[in-house]
Write an enzyme that holds these catalytic residues in place. Structure first.
Site, short mmCIF file in Angstrom:
data_model
loop_
_atom_site.label_atom_id
_atom_site.label_comp_id
_atom_site.label_asym_id
_atom_site.label_seq_id
_atom_site.Cartn_x
_atom_site.Cartn_y
_atom_site.Cartn_z
N HIS A 47 0.83 -1.22 0.00
CA HIS A 47 0.00 0.00 0.00
C HIS A 47 0.86 1.26 0.00
O HIS A 47 0.60 2.21 -0.73
CB HIS A 47 -0.88 0.04 1.25
CG HIS A 47 -2.13 -0.78 1.16
ND1 HIS A 47 -2.59 -1.32 -0.02
CD2 HIS A 47 -3.06 -1.10 2.11
CE1 HIS A 47 -3.73 -1.97 0.23
NE2 HIS A 47 -4.03 -1.85 1.51
N TYR A 54 -7.12 2.97 11.75
CA TYR A 54 -7.34 1.95 10.71
C TYR A 54 -6.70 2.48 9.43
O TYR A 54 -6.69 3.68 9.18
CB TYR A 54 -8.84 1.69 10.51
CG TYR A 54 -9.49 0.93 11.67
CD1 TYR A 54 -9.70 1.56 12.89
CD2 TYR A 54 -9.88 -0.39 11.54
CE1 TYR A 54 -10.29 0.88 13.95
CE2 TYR A 54 -10.47 -1.08 12.60
CZ TYR A 54 -10.68 -0.45 13.80
OH TYR A 54 -11.27 -1.13 14.84
N GLU A 55 -6.19 1.57 8.58
CA GLU A 55 -5.36 2.03 7.47
C GLU A 55 -6.15 2.77 6.39
O GLU A 55 -5.56 3.32 5.47
CB GLU A 55 -4.54 0.88 6.87
CG GLU A 55 -5.32 -0.11 6.07
CD GLU A 55 -4.43 -1.21 5.49
OE1 GLU A 55 -3.23 -1.24 5.77
OE2 GLU A 55 -4.98 -2.04 4.75
N SER A 56 -7.46 2.82 6.51
CA SER A 56 -8.25 3.63 5.59
C SER A 56 -8.05 5.12 5.86
O SER A 56 -8.59 5.96 5.15
CB SER A 56 -9.73 3.28 5.72
OG SER A 56 -10.14 3.33 7.07
N GLY A 57 -7.30 5.47 6.91
CA GLY A 57 -6.98 6.87 7.16
C GLY A 57 -7.68 7.46 8.37
O GLY A 57 -7.53 8.64 8.67
#
Lengths: 282, 260
Positions: free
Chosen positions: A104, B49-52
């Site tokens: 990513h 969370y890696e979605s920001g």
């Protein structure tokens, strides 16, 4: 200046067989309607990139339109594997698929580099990771100041970026909010951008630091209410989690997949999306 | 109170989290453990969370890494570039959670392929954020169930690096963070040996035998000289966890079939 166009016209005028296209979105705001219009357009041999190729890329790969995929996580979010992608990688069905796999962090930086008009992205990445050994586009670079060895990956410069957003104003400036992923970077890394929106409003009426993409950075805008379904649009409708679970079943069988695509994609148009989200609106 | 092996796994991980931790959370058991910690022993913990979504406090567990609930309850939501560059590579994360399809005794993780990379038997989703979560988080916690298919002598692909072949290999590669420091499973708690970096069992869950342990793990297991028995979940821990899961079930059943 962006043009307001019907989605079918926007796709026909900008996407061609052999194009390098990115349909971005991180779980939120996935441009489903635009992807389905692309499937109906009959073009093929696409190179696709995305951090999280999910169901729309599974569908395009299963329809045999994709020759190469650049990605970092190919899963059905919260559900499991992508079965059409698996079939292509494991069994070459319906055609062989070339994959270029990253992390990513690397893809996010590749878009950033593309948007910044740089040839490469540099990150402290892939330390000890196996991808460095199998992807020729992951290289090392020495910092000229400290001597540290860092990872380098090429910038992404797609022909076209496609995203879904909340709204545009009457001049075609677009607001993206909520989980914004790498949409702004993807749009600005591409030669052209197509945006689908839930609605057009006279003024965006937002705050000074909002994520706005100016009209003159976009080629084409199409109004498609519900256009992210079964993903969601923050402020408009919720994610249709059951559709993602169903996809796991539909995509597990080649024939069931083709029948489903015929009925739900090939024989439909962008107007069906609005009714698909009716029960998911607040 | 009776409890399942899943429940003791989640509770054991939650207990080890602290108010000043900044956690990079994954979906599934890590998400359950982090949110349980937030509701019990670590109310001020920061969840990312890696979605920001930074400083999120969901009322129900998310189904995907980018659920709207994560954004609407977050302190702020940032772009993917900012997430990976400033917050992860920038060294702001104290605990990164990882799961695995295959794990070896040195905390190396495979989520890429089963079999050969070029012609895999099973093509898995891939690494996503994990290769850099593994190298940039100050420490890595792994939560997963033990089974001979996943606890293997040799992983098929190095998606995320733990300690390589052990000893100082990690630091010799120039990686400055501590790496995998905790492995919580449905049967035991494991920590790396300070010298060899091989995971050893520090506590067995109540009722778990060494024979059952060895049947679920593909390498000869080492036990700590100070081997303990893990403390069962308390009534309060179980109630809070079950409430959270019940709220989650109710919330997610609302997004019913769309009739497509």
């Amino acid at each position: 200046m962006s043009k307001f166009q019907p989605l079918s016209t926007a796709i026909k005028e900008n996407l061609f067989s052999g194009s390098f296209v990115v349909f971005e979105g991180f779980t939120h705001l996935i441009p489903y309607a635009a992807a389905h219009e692309t499937i109906r357009s009959g073009i093929t041999d696409l190179t696709l990139a995305r951090m999280t190729p999910d169901v729309i890329y599974d569908q395009m790969i299963g329809m045999g339109m994709v020759s190469k995929l650049i990605f970092s996580y190919a899963g059905n979010p919260g559900v499991g594997l992508l079965r059409r992608l698996r079939d292509a990688v494991e069994n070459d069905w319906p055609r062989p698929l070339v994959i270029e796999e990253h992390s990513h962090a690397a893809i996010a930086n590749s878009y950033e580099a593309g948007a910044s008009n740089l040839p490469l992205a540099i990150l402290r990445g892939y330390q000890g990771a196996g991808l460095k050994g199998i992807n020729a586009n992951i290289k090392s670079i020495e910092c000229p100041f400290t001597g540290e060895i860092l990872a380098a990956v090429p910038a992404l410069r797609p022909d076209v970026a496609v995203i879904h957003a909340q709204k545009a104003d009457s001049k075609g400036n677009v607001l993206v909010e909520g989980i914004i992923g790498v949409q702004k970077q993807a749009v600005l890394s591409a030669r052209k951008a197509i945006v689908t929106v839930e609605e057009i409003v006279p003024e965006l009426n937002t705050h000074p630091n909002a994520c706005i993409i100016p009209s003159w950075a976009i080629a084409s805008i199409s109004i498609v209410p519900g256009g992210a379904h079964p993903s969601y649009t923050q402020g408009y409708y919720e994610r249709d989690n059951s559709s993602y679970l169903e996809w796991d079943k539909i995509s597990s069988d080649r024939d069931a997949f083709r029948v489903w695509m015929q009925k739900n994609v090939l024989e439909q148009g962008p107007e069906v999306f609005n009714q698909r989200v009716e029960h998911l609106r607040d | 109170m009776n409890y399942s092996s899943y429940e003791i796994m989640v509770v054991s991980a939650a207990r080890l989290l602290r108010n000043d931790d900044v956690c990079f959370v994954g979906i599934g058991a890590p998400s359950a453990a982090c949110n349980l910690a937030k509701l019990t022993n670590a109310p001020d913990i920061t969840l990312i969370y890696e979605s920001g979504t930074i400083g999120t406090a969901p009322d129900v567990l998310p189904l995907s890494i980018g659920d709207g609930e994560l954004c609407s309850t977050a302190l702020t939501t940032v772009s993917g570039v900012e997430m990976f560059n400033y917050w992860l590579q920038g060294g702001r994360i104290t605990v990164g959670f990882l799961g695995a399809a295959q794990l070896d005794r040195f905390g190396n993780i495979n989520t890429t392929v089963i079999g050969n990379y070029e012609k895999p038997k099973v093509r898995l989703p891939g690494g996503g954020g994990a290769p850099e979560i593994a190298s940039h988080s100050k420490q890595v916690y792994i939560i997963m169930k033990q089974s001979p298919r996943s606890f293997v002598n040799k992983i098929d692909f190095f998606t995320s690096y733990g300690f390589g072949n052990g000893f100082n290999e990690r630091s010799d590669k120039g990686i400055q963070t501590k790496g995998p420091q905790l492995l919580v499973t449905d049967m035991a708690i494991w920590k790396p040996d300070p010298t060899t970096k091989e995971f050893e069992v520090v506590a067995l869950n109540p009722g778990v035998t060494r024979e059952a342990m060895q049947e679920s793990v593909g390498w000869p297991i080492r036990y700590s000289v100070t081997l303990d028995e893990n403390t069962p979940p308390t009534k309060l821990e179980l109630e809070v966890l079950r409430d959270l899961q019940e709220r989650t079930r109710t919330a997610h059943s609302k997004t019913r079939n769309s009739g497509q």
